[in-house]
Every structure is written in C-alpha cells, then in structure tokens.
Design a protein around this motif. Sequence first.
Motif, PDB file in Angstrom:
ATOM      1  N   ASN A   1       6.957 -26.829  10.428  1.00 22.91           N
ATOM      2  CA  ASN A   1       7.246 -26.997   9.006  1.00 22.91           C
ATOM      3  C   ASN A   1       8.478 -27.882   8.841  1.00 22.91           C
ATOM      4  N   GLU A   2       9.422 -27.744   9.771  1.00 23.73           N
ATOM      5  CA  GLU A   2      10.682 -28.507   9.760  1.00 23.73           C
ATOM      6  C   GLU A   2      10.858 -29.173  11.116  1.00 23.73           C
TER       7      GLU A   2
ATOM      8  N   PRO B   1      15.921 -11.059  15.043  1.00 27.83           N
ATOM      9  CA  PRO B   1      16.546 -12.205  15.711  1.00 27.83           C
ATOM     10  C   PRO B   1      18.004 -12.428  15.307  1.00 27.83           C
ATOM     11  N   TYR B   2      18.381 -11.962  14.124  1.00 26.04           N
ATOM     12  CA  TYR B   2      19.728 -12.194  13.605  1.00 26.04           C
ATOM     13  C   TYR B   2      20.704 -11.068  13.978  1.00 26.04           C
ATOM     14  N   SER B   3      20.219 -10.046  14.676  1.00 25.36           N
ATOM     15  CA  SER B   3      21.061  -8.904  15.025  1.00 25.36           C
ATOM     16  C   SER B   3      20.663  -8.353  16.397  1.00 25.36           C
TER      17      SER B   3
ATOM     18  N   THR C   1      20.180 -18.471  13.492  1.00 26.72           N
ATOM     19  CA  THR C   1      20.233 -18.286  12.044  1.00 26.72           C
ATOM     20  C   THR C   1      18.927 -18.793  11.456  1.00 26.72           C
ATOM     21  N   SER C   2      18.736 -18.560  10.184  1.00 27.21           N
ATOM     22  CA  SER C   2      17.514 -19.051   9.530  1.00 27.21           C
ATOM     23  C   SER C   2      17.452 -20.575   9.548  1.00 27.21           C
ATOM     24  N   ASN C   3      18.587 -21.250   9.713  1.00 23.90           N
ATOM     25  CA  ASN C   3      18.590 -22.718   9.811  1.00 23.90           C
ATOM     26  C   ASN C   3      17.957 -23.217  11.095  1.00 23.90           C
ATOM     27  N   ASP C   4      17.782 -22.341  12.093  1.00 29.68           N
ATOM     28  CA  ASP C   4      17.187 -22.723  13.372  1.00 29.68           C
ATOM     29  C   ASP C   4      15.666 -22.606  13.380  1.00 29.68           C
ATOM     30  N   ILE C   5      15.066 -22.119  12.291  1.00 25.28           N
ATOM     31  CA  ILE C   5      13.611 -21.956  12.226  1.00 25.28           C
ATOM     32  C   ILE C   5      12.949 -23.314  11.974  1.00 25.28           C
TER      33      ILE C   5
ATOM     34  N   VAL D   1       1.344 -13.836  13.929  1.00 28.28           N
ATOM     35  CA  VAL D   1       2.337 -14.364  13.005  1.00 28.28           C
ATOM     36  C   VAL D   1       3.612 -14.572  13.805  1.00 28.28           C
ATOM     37  N   VAL D   2       4.144 -15.790  13.763  1.00 26.31           N
ATOM     38  CA  VAL D   2       5.330 -16.115  14.557  1.00 26.31           C
ATOM     39  C   VAL D   2       6.323 -16.946  13.754  1.00 26.31           C
ATOM     40  N   ASP D   3       7.581 -16.826  14.157  1.00 25.02           N
ATOM     41  CA  ASP D   3       8.625 -17.759  13.748  1.00 25.02           C
ATOM     42  C   ASP D   3       9.035 -18.488  15.013  1.00 25.02           C
ATOM     43  N   VAL D   4       9.174 -19.806  14.929  1.00 25.52           N
ATOM     44  CA  VAL D   4       9.648 -20.600  16.062  1.00 25.52           C
ATOM     45  C   VAL D   4      11.033 -21.115  15.712  1.00 25.52           C
TER      46      VAL D   4
END
Length: 179
Positions: free
Chosen positions: A108-109, A156-158, A86-90, A63-66
């Motif tokens: 996805n985006e 990732p945010y901290s 930020t979450s806008n960079d996912i 499971v990954v976030d890019v």
Amino acid sequence: TEVTVPYVTIGNENSTTTTYVTPFNSLWGYSFVEQIYTAAEIGTAGTINSISFYLSSDTQTNVVDVFMKHVSRSTFADATDYETVTSNDIVFTGSVTFNAGWTTIYFNEPFEYDGTSNLMVALHEYTSGYSTLYFNYTAATNTVITFHSDSSNPNPYSLGSYSGNKYTSANRANVRLGL
C-alpha cells in the motif's frame, strides 16, 4: 502472481529446506516475526514496491501487516533484542492468499530503501487459528525473532511486555524484493 522484474532475490532460490517460523509463525494462532536482510544481500538502493515469499505447498489466506525499517543491526542477540516499530513502518495491511510457489504482496505504501542500511522486514499475522504452512528458507544465524501464541496476539508496538512465546531463529525466509 509472479513479481515483475526487476527484483532482488535473497536466499537460495533452489533451496527446498522449509520452515513454519517465517515469514510468520504458522504453527501458532497469532505471531509477529522480524527478519533482517543486509545491505550487501540487497545490493542496491531503490523503491521497494512488493515482497514475495515461497510457499512449498498448500494454500491459506491470512490477514497481515507488513513492516519495513532501516536498521544498523544484522542479527538479534536474543528474544529481548527486537527492533521497535511504529505505524509509520507499515507498508501493507490486508488479506493475503498464500499459494504454493511465490506469493507476492504488493505494498500500500512503497518503501524507499537507502541501499546502505540493513532492512528489517516484519509480518504481524493475526488471523485466529493456524495451519502448518511451510515456506522455503536459507539459514542465517540469529536473523529472525518470533513472538507467537495461540491465545495472545502480540502487539507489535509493545513487545517488551509480551508474555507469550518468543525466540531467535536462523530460519530466515527466502524473499524477492520488487524494486
């Protein structure tokens, strides 16, 4: 699945040099890894719809976030010199099965790449446990920063408060950017 043309390859496609550090640090249970690719290496503006990484052997689902972000930097000075996200960079969240050869992650985006900034690509891998996956890479000094641990999932945010393992590396993954 193979990336459909057109795509931009960064790194030596014929390289058989492998690393466990990128695109995520597979020797550890959890990791967040940032990599920098330069505008000169990418060579064109456009909509990036996918990214591919070359796995030398084995298979594993993670499971990954890019994340993708325009940056001015071309390297990381040290393990505290990370790029904030930020979450806008996912651009992708989900399960990916990495197979031997090129594995493509379809976003996805889509990411609108400007063609003049450098590109930061980060993967947050948060599937507990680990196995040693070896991805092909081409060395590029201080273009990678990794945060990793078996017990502490990097946020990732901290990243400034992260107390787990962290270091810079030259082991930048070979990629194909689907434009």
